[in-house]
Design a protein around this motif. Sequence first.
Motif, short mmCIF file in Angstrom:
data_model
loop_
_atom_site.label_atom_id
_atom_site.label_comp_id
_atom_site.label_asym_id
_atom_site.label_seq_id
_atom_site.Cartn_x
_atom_site.Cartn_y
_atom_site.Cartn_z
N ARG A 69 10.40 -31.59 61.16
CA ARG A 69 10.79 -30.47 62.03
C ARG A 69 10.93 -29.18 61.24
N LEU A 70 11.65 -29.25 60.13
CA LEU A 70 11.85 -28.07 59.30
C LEU A 70 10.53 -27.55 58.74
N ALA A 71 9.75 -28.45 58.16
CA ALA A 71 8.47 -28.05 57.57
C ALA A 71 7.50 -27.54 58.63
N GLY A 72 7.54 -28.16 59.81
CA GLY A 72 6.67 -27.73 60.90
C GLY A 72 6.97 -26.30 61.32
N PHE A 73 8.26 -25.96 61.40
CA PHE A 73 8.64 -24.59 61.75
C PHE A 73 8.20 -23.61 60.67
N PHE A 74 8.40 -23.98 59.40
CA PHE A 74 7.98 -23.12 58.29
C PHE A 74 6.48 -22.89 58.31
N GLY A 75 5.72 -23.87 58.80
CA GLY A 75 4.28 -23.71 58.86
C GLY A 75 3.80 -23.00 60.11
N LEU A 76 4.43 -23.30 61.24
CA LEU A 76 3.98 -22.75 62.52
C LEU A 76 4.32 -21.27 62.68
N TYR A 77 5.50 -20.87 62.23
CA TYR A 77 5.90 -19.48 62.49
C TYR A 77 4.90 -18.47 61.90
N PRO A 78 4.59 -18.52 60.59
CA PRO A 78 3.65 -17.54 60.04
C PRO A 78 2.25 -17.69 60.61
N SER A 79 1.85 -18.91 60.95
CA SER A 79 0.52 -19.14 61.51
C SER A 79 0.37 -18.50 62.89
N VAL A 80 1.36 -18.77 63.76
CA VAL A 80 1.32 -18.19 65.11
C VAL A 80 1.44 -16.68 65.05
N TYR A 81 2.29 -16.19 64.16
CA TYR A 81 2.45 -14.73 64.02
C TYR A 81 1.12 -14.08 63.63
N GLU A 82 0.44 -14.66 62.64
CA GLU A 82 -0.84 -14.11 62.19
C GLU A 82 -1.89 -14.14 63.30
N LEU A 83 -1.94 -15.26 64.02
CA LEU A 83 -2.92 -15.41 65.10
C LEU A 83 -2.70 -14.39 66.21
N VAL A 84 -1.46 -14.30 66.69
CA VAL A 84 -1.16 -13.39 67.80
C VAL A 84 -1.39 -11.94 67.40
N ARG A 85 -0.99 -11.59 66.19
CA ARG A 85 -1.17 -10.21 65.74
C ARG A 85 -2.64 -9.82 65.66
N GLU A 86 -3.47 -10.72 65.11
CA GLU A 86 -4.90 -10.43 64.99
C GLU A 86 -5.56 -10.34 66.37
N VAL A 87 -5.18 -11.24 67.27
CA VAL A 87 -5.75 -11.22 68.62
C VAL A 87 -5.38 -9.93 69.33
N LEU A 88 -4.12 -9.50 69.22
CA LEU A 88 -3.68 -8.27 69.87
C LEU A 88 -4.39 -7.04 69.29
N GLN A 89 -4.59 -7.04 67.98
CA GLN A 89 -5.28 -5.91 67.37
C GLN A 89 -6.72 -5.80 67.86
N ASN A 90 -7.36 -6.95 68.06
CA ASN A 90 -8.74 -6.95 68.57
C ASN A 90 -8.80 -6.54 70.04
N ILE A 91 -7.86 -7.04 70.83
CA ILE A 91 -7.87 -6.73 72.27
C ILE A 91 -7.50 -5.27 72.50
#
Length: 409
Positions: A69-91
């Motif tokens: 659970r802890l490691a999953g959060f540490f991995g998911l947060y920066p990944s989702v942040y990077e994905l959403v930010r890049e998608v928003l910048q393109n849109i």
Amino acid sequence: MDGDEPQETRQQKKARQLTTQIVKRFCKGFGSGVVLYAGVKVVSALLRNPFRERIPGVLKEIASTDCLRLAGFFGLYPSVYELVREVLQNIRDKKDGWNNCIAGGLAGLTIIIEDPTRRQVVTLFAIARAFGALISTLVVRGKIPHIEYSETLLFCLCCGFLVYAVALNPRLLFTGYYYSVLKWSRDYTDQKLNTLFRNPGEKFLTCSEVGLHKDSCTKHAIKDFFHSIPAFAKLYFPIHLTPVVIFRRKLLLERPKRVLKSLLKNTVFSTAFLAAMVMLAKYVICLLRNFHQRPPPLQTHVPVVAGLVCGLSVLLERANRRKELSLFLIPHTLYALYQWGVQRKLIKHVRYSSVALFSLSMISVMHAYEREQDSLSMLFNGLLKYFVGERNNLIERPKRTRKFSEMFG
């Protein structure tokens, strides 16, 4: 048709690069979470049993659901942040603060996979950091005026409520924090506080009658201040040393005497601050108790006044440290206020409310990280840089010349 092919190829290449970057972020965060979890478990086990012949079962701990659970959060947060930010910048075809805010908020929802208890703690600390970042940003942008000693006032108010909770209602506090405060006090125990402050009695009890101290309260306060200095110095030296080792290694090698002098000075003032705060809290309670001469339980205003007074000891610290110390107390104060509301049935627990609050907090935190570099502490900036990556949308502000000692706050 042929003219569309290069454009499609560039989009595919960009998507492939983004996917690779997100996978790398996830692996880095997940691996760091595993190492952190295993390290904490090993250190905790060794501290409980320093003569242990074998290292605790690290592999078993790593394979646990709690670790995942802890490691999953540490991995998911920066990944989702990077994905959403890049998608928003393109849109949107823009690089502005809205991308960071939305990405931070949506990425914050990933905390739902965390352990509920740990999630609550992390959320409270995120709220404190978001509050600090928001106020700092509004001051820098001229939206609100800077109020001198506002952080001192906030610190005193938090101390007032927390000292009340320690003295009369410890169920309002995190268990670990409550017993840490008792340890810092040197002579308070839960049993003594029950007898002296909480349980109804028929007559006024002196400090000596419950075994707190034999000397007069004034003499004991002076002696207690000096006796607590070694323990608090051991506590604060690594706290001040950590940012030097992590962020200022080059400066340490170039000017070791100056850095070590600043480190020693900061440690001395921080030690004096904590020793004075603990001493004043206990001494003011003693003075007010002896003035009123009433049997227990303790009147509510007594620990509140003691907390307000002892909070003034934060003036021994540098201004930027006062802000950090206030932000440290805010999560504990918010938790205590929440528990106080629940006890009086003024607040009802809402399932997954911590997820929503964490998500909202990360809107402010990530906006500050990407756009206002001075709104977050050096250590917090360093952690975000490690997990989330370099800023790509920073607003350049006129740089203020910082005093040498401020570099280590």
